[in-house]
Design a protein around this motif. Structure first.
Motif, PDB file in Angstrom:
ATOM      1  N   ALA A 134       2.776   5.235  -7.990  1.00 52.20           N
ATOM      2  CA  ALA A 134       1.575   4.551  -7.521  1.00 52.20           C
ATOM      3  C   ALA A 134       0.324   5.375  -7.807  1.00 52.20           C
ATOM      4  N   LEU A 135       0.420   6.723  -7.622  1.00 54.03           N
ATOM      5  CA  LEU A 135      -0.723   7.601  -7.857  1.00 54.03           C
ATOM      6  C   LEU A 135      -1.977   7.055  -7.178  1.00 54.03           C
ATOM      7  N   ASP A 136      -1.895   6.868  -5.874  1.00 61.94           N
ATOM      8  CA  ASP A 136      -2.990   6.242  -5.144  1.00 61.94           C
ATOM      9  C   ASP A 136      -4.161   7.203  -4.954  1.00 61.94           C
ATOM     10  N   LEU A 137      -5.320   6.634  -4.734  1.00 59.68           N
ATOM     11  CA  LEU A 137      -6.533   7.428  -4.599  1.00 59.68           C
ATOM     12  C   LEU A 137      -6.492   8.331  -3.376  1.00 59.68           C
ATOM     13  N   GLY A 138      -5.847   7.856  -2.304  1.00 60.95           N
ATOM     14  CA  GLY A 138      -5.759   8.677  -1.098  1.00 60.95           C
ATOM     15  C   GLY A 138      -5.042   9.987  -1.328  1.00 60.95           C
ATOM     16  N   SER A 139      -4.020   9.960  -2.157  1.00 67.87           N
ATOM     17  CA  SER A 139      -3.294  11.193  -2.464  1.00 67.87           C
ATOM     18  C   SER A 139      -4.176  12.185  -3.208  1.00 67.87           C
ATOM     19  N   PHE A 140      -5.008  11.668  -4.121  1.00 61.23           N
ATOM     20  CA  PHE A 140      -5.916  12.567  -4.844  1.00 61.23           C
ATOM     21  C   PHE A 140      -7.020  13.094  -3.937  1.00 61.23           C
ATOM     22  N   THR A 141      -7.432  12.308  -2.960  1.00 62.77           N
ATOM     23  CA  THR A 141      -8.404  12.803  -1.987  1.00 62.77           C
ATOM     24  C   THR A 141      -7.800  13.950  -1.184  1.00 62.77           C
ATOM     25  N   THR A 142      -6.561  13.770  -0.738  1.00 63.11           N
ATOM     26  CA  THR A 142      -5.861  14.838  -0.025  1.00 63.11           C
ATOM     27  C   THR A 142      -5.728  16.070  -0.891  1.00 63.11           C
ATOM     28  N   LEU A 143      -5.371  15.859  -2.153  1.00 64.81           N
ATOM     29  CA  LEU A 143      -5.203  16.978  -3.076  1.00 64.81           C
ATOM     30  C   LEU A 143      -6.523  17.730  -3.271  1.00 64.81           C
ATOM     31  N   GLY A 144      -7.628  16.999  -3.398  1.00 64.36           N
ATOM     32  CA  GLY A 144      -8.923  17.646  -3.546  1.00 64.36           C
ATOM     33  C   GLY A 144      -9.294  18.471  -2.332  1.00 64.36           C
ATOM     34  N   ARG A 145      -9.004  17.936  -1.147  1.00 67.81           N
ATOM     35  CA  ARG A 145      -9.316  18.668   0.085  1.00 67.81           C
ATOM     36  C   ARG A 145      -8.504  19.961   0.161  1.00 67.81           C
ATOM     37  N   LEU A 146      -7.215  19.878  -0.122  1.00 60.87           N
ATOM     38  CA  LEU A 146      -6.367  21.070  -0.094  1.00 60.87           C
ATOM     39  C   LEU A 146      -6.820  22.097  -1.127  1.00 60.87           C
ATOM     40  N   THR A 147      -7.217  21.615  -2.292  1.00 59.71           N
ATOM     41  CA  THR A 147      -7.679  22.527  -3.335  1.00 59.71           C
ATOM     42  C   THR A 147      -8.894  23.312  -2.857  1.00 59.71           C
ATOM     43  N   ALA A 148      -9.828  22.635  -2.212  1.00 59.00           N
ATOM     44  CA  ALA A 148     -11.017  23.317  -1.699  1.00 59.00           C
ATOM     45  C   ALA A 148     -10.649  24.353  -0.640  1.00 59.00           C
ATOM     46  N   LEU A 149      -9.712  24.025   0.236  1.00 57.63           N
ATOM     47  CA  LEU A 149      -9.283  24.979   1.260  1.00 57.63           C
ATOM     48  C   LEU A 149      -8.662  26.221   0.624  1.00 57.63           C
ATOM     49  N   ILE A 150      -7.859  26.005  -0.401  1.00 57.48           N
ATOM     50  CA  ILE A 150      -7.238  27.139  -1.091  1.00 57.48           C
ATOM     51  C   ILE A 150      -8.297  27.990  -1.777  1.00 57.48           C
ATOM     52  N   HIS A 151      -9.271  27.352  -2.403  1.00 57.63           N
ATOM     53  CA  HIS A 151     -10.335  28.102  -3.074  1.00 57.63           C
ATOM     54  C   HIS A 151     -11.185  28.881  -2.075  1.00 57.63           C
ATOM     55  N   GLN A 152     -11.466  28.286  -0.937  1.00 58.02           N
ATOM     56  CA  GLN A 152     -12.218  28.997   0.092  1.00 58.02           C
ATOM     57  C   GLN A 152     -11.489  30.266   0.511  1.00 58.02           C
ATOM     58  N   HIS A 153     -10.187  30.141   0.725  1.00 58.64           N
ATOM     59  CA  HIS A 153      -9.420  31.316   1.130  1.00 58.64           C
ATOM     60  C   HIS A 153      -9.407  32.363   0.030  1.00 58.64           C
ATOM     61  N   SER A 154      -9.213  31.923  -1.192  1.00 56.89           N
ATOM     62  CA  SER A 154      -9.190  32.838  -2.322  1.00 56.89           C
ATOM     63  C   SER A 154     -10.474  33.655  -2.406  1.00 56.89           C
ATOM     64  N   GLN A 155     -11.604  33.011  -2.153  1.00 56.19           N
ATOM     65  CA  GLN A 155     -12.892  33.688  -2.290  1.00 56.19           C
ATOM     66  C   GLN A 155     -13.153  34.695  -1.184  1.00 56.19           C
ATOM     67  N   ARG A 156     -12.586  34.461  -0.021  1.00 58.75           N
ATOM     68  CA  ARG A 156     -12.881  35.373   1.093  1.00 58.75           C
ATOM     69  C   ARG A 156     -11.776  36.393   1.352  1.00 58.75           C
ATOM     70  N   TRP A 157     -10.609  36.192   0.752  1.00 61.19           N
ATOM     71  CA  TRP A 157      -9.455  37.045   1.041  1.00 61.19           C
ATOM     72  C   TRP A 157      -9.593  38.393   0.356  1.00 61.19           C
ATOM     73  N   ALA A 272     -12.830  10.903  -9.103  1.00 62.97           N
ATOM     74  CA  ALA A 272     -13.779  10.607  -8.025  1.00 62.97           C
ATOM     75  C   ALA A 272     -13.143  10.848  -6.657  1.00 62.97           C
ATOM     76  N   ALA A 273     -11.878  10.450  -6.503  1.00 65.30           N
ATOM     77  CA  ALA A 273     -11.184  10.658  -5.231  1.00 65.30           C
ATOM     78  C   ALA A 273     -10.971  12.147  -4.976  1.00 65.30           C
ATOM     79  N   TRP A 274     -10.579  12.879  -5.996  1.00 70.53           N
ATOM     80  CA  TRP A 274     -10.376  14.331  -5.877  1.00 70.53           C
ATOM     81  C   TRP A 274     -11.678  15.003  -5.479  1.00 70.53           C
ATOM     82  N   LEU A 275     -12.783  14.621  -6.125  1.00 66.94           N
ATOM     83  CA  LEU A 275     -14.087  15.192  -5.801  1.00 66.94           C
ATOM     84  C   LEU A 275     -14.493  14.875  -4.365  1.00 66.94           C
ATOM     85  N   HIS A 276     -14.207  13.653  -3.918  1.00 69.29           N
ATOM     86  CA  HIS A 276     -14.538  13.280  -2.542  1.00 69.29           C
ATOM     87  C   HIS A 276     -13.804  14.186  -1.560  1.00 69.29           C
ATOM     88  N   GLY A 277     -12.514  14.415  -1.805  1.00 69.96           N
ATOM     89  CA  GLY A 277     -11.761  15.300  -0.936  1.00 69.96           C
ATOM     90  C   GLY A 277     -12.261  16.731  -0.993  1.00 69.96           C
TER      91      GLY A 277
END
Length: 353
Positions: A134-157, A272-277
């Motif tokens: 299905a590759l739904d947009l909601g999954s890509f939004t979730t993926l984008g949000r998780l990616t940002a959280l991981i990047h935030q940690h990477s930058q401050r760790w 667009a969904a990934w960016l939103h997340g």
């Protein structure tokens, strides 16, 4: 790095037999204090071999990862585990838990036929992969949000002393020290395809040089952060498979998010969904957004190289020619857009060309 798990397991066992992964797994598991009722079976074969472990005698289970010979040195594996632990303890990102051997070792060594191999045992992670059909947009939004959280940690760790992981910079991706080989050796890359793909590679290099590798753009990333590496259990989302984690541009993680499906016409909607997340957690500038096509093209060329270096795989032999042909179409679109898009152009009338 791996393709779809179901397809991976369609490979013949010839590769596993040659690598001796089952033997290595058996030797490694002896170091964990399991009973003689121990059972284990392979559930994934890619750069590493992964096994589901179950021991009715002790009631214990786990996921054993047997590392491919000479892919990661011991300290690099420990560094990956350091980051997994830090992410889980210091951020909202849920990652696998390592099960140490009775002597406290997080990584065990198994020697088979005179060859030393490494293995790590993890707790079983609950959840299912998102529906990759299905590759739904909601999954890509979730993926984008998780990616940002991981990047935030990477930058401050603050990474521990001795931390080492390989780099996915230009030199080690498509430059002089390619980790996965040359895209020119991809399956089906010949005289007609080489100039098309070469033009795209040249533009990728130029765009990356202009973008630069400042600390807010380049750092420690997952490097295979796609839906296949999420396990969802209700509201809990677990991120797995950090085996390729290393140093690269942060937005390379979007390139990996659409691995093997870069030519799907839904790519703009997924982006667009990934960016939103992502932007729900951290900012991304217009300049950053305009670089996403470059990171998708970089990843696509890397996968061409990977498939060429894995041409012994029946899966790669089957998929390779079509993947190369579609890559040429993407390369032409990428170059025509000046490196800002991979999508089919739509004229002002709104009707597709």
């Amino acid at each position: 790095m791996s393709t779809d798990r179901g397809e991976e397991m369609s490979r013949t066992r010839d590769e596993e037999t040659a690598r001796g992964d089952d033997q290595v797994a058996a030797v490694a598991l002896k170091q964990y204090g399991f009973s003689d009722q121990l059972q284990f079976r392979m559930i994934n074969l890619s750069e590493n071999a992964t096994y589901l472990v179950d021991d009715p005698g002790t009631g214990r289970n786990g996921i054993l990862r047997v590392h491919r010979e000479d892919y990661h040195p011991l300290q690099s594996i420990h560094s990956e585990l350091d980051w997994l632990t830090a992410l889980r303890e210091q951020s909202e990102v849920s990652t696998p838990v390592v099960i140490p051997a009775p002597d406290g070792s997080r990584v065990v060594t198994a020697t088979v036929n005179g060859v030393q191999r490494y293995a790590v045992l993890f707790e079983v992670v609950s959840g299912l992969e998102p529906d990759e059909i299905a590759l739904d947009l909601g999954s890509f939004t979730t993926l984008g949000r998780l990616t940002a959280l991981i990047h935030q940690h990477s930058q401050r760790w603050t990474r521990p002393d001795g931390f080492t992981r390989f780099s996915w910079d230009w030199e080690h991706s498509l430059g002089d020290k390619q980790r996965w080989g040359r895209w020119q050796d991809g399956i089906g890359v010949g005289a007609a395809e080489t100039p098309i793909l070469g033009s795209a590679a040249d533009l990728v290099r130029l765009r990356l040089a202009e973008y630069g590798d400042a600390a807010d753009r380049f750092g420690l990333v997952h490097a295979d952060l796609r839906l296949a590496n999420l396990l969802i259990d209700g509201d809990q989302v677990n991120v797995i498979d950090f085996d390729d984690c290393g140093f690269s541009w942060y937005l390379y993680d979007f390139g990996t998010a659409v691995s093997f499906i870069e030519d799907d016409p839904r790519l703009p909607q997924w982006q667009a969904a990934w960016l939103h997340g992502y932007r729900s957690i951290a900012p991304l500038s217009v300049e950053d957004e305009n670089m996403l096509a470059t990171f998708v093209m970089l990843r696509r060329l890397l996968l061409l190289a990977w498939m060429g270096s894995h041409s012994h795989s029946r899966e790669c032999q089957v998929k390779g020619p079509g993947y190369t042909a579609a890559s040429c179409v993407l390369a032409e679109r990428y170059v025509a857009s000046g490196g800002k898009s991979l999508s089919r152009a739509v004229p002002a009338s709104g009707s597709p060309q």
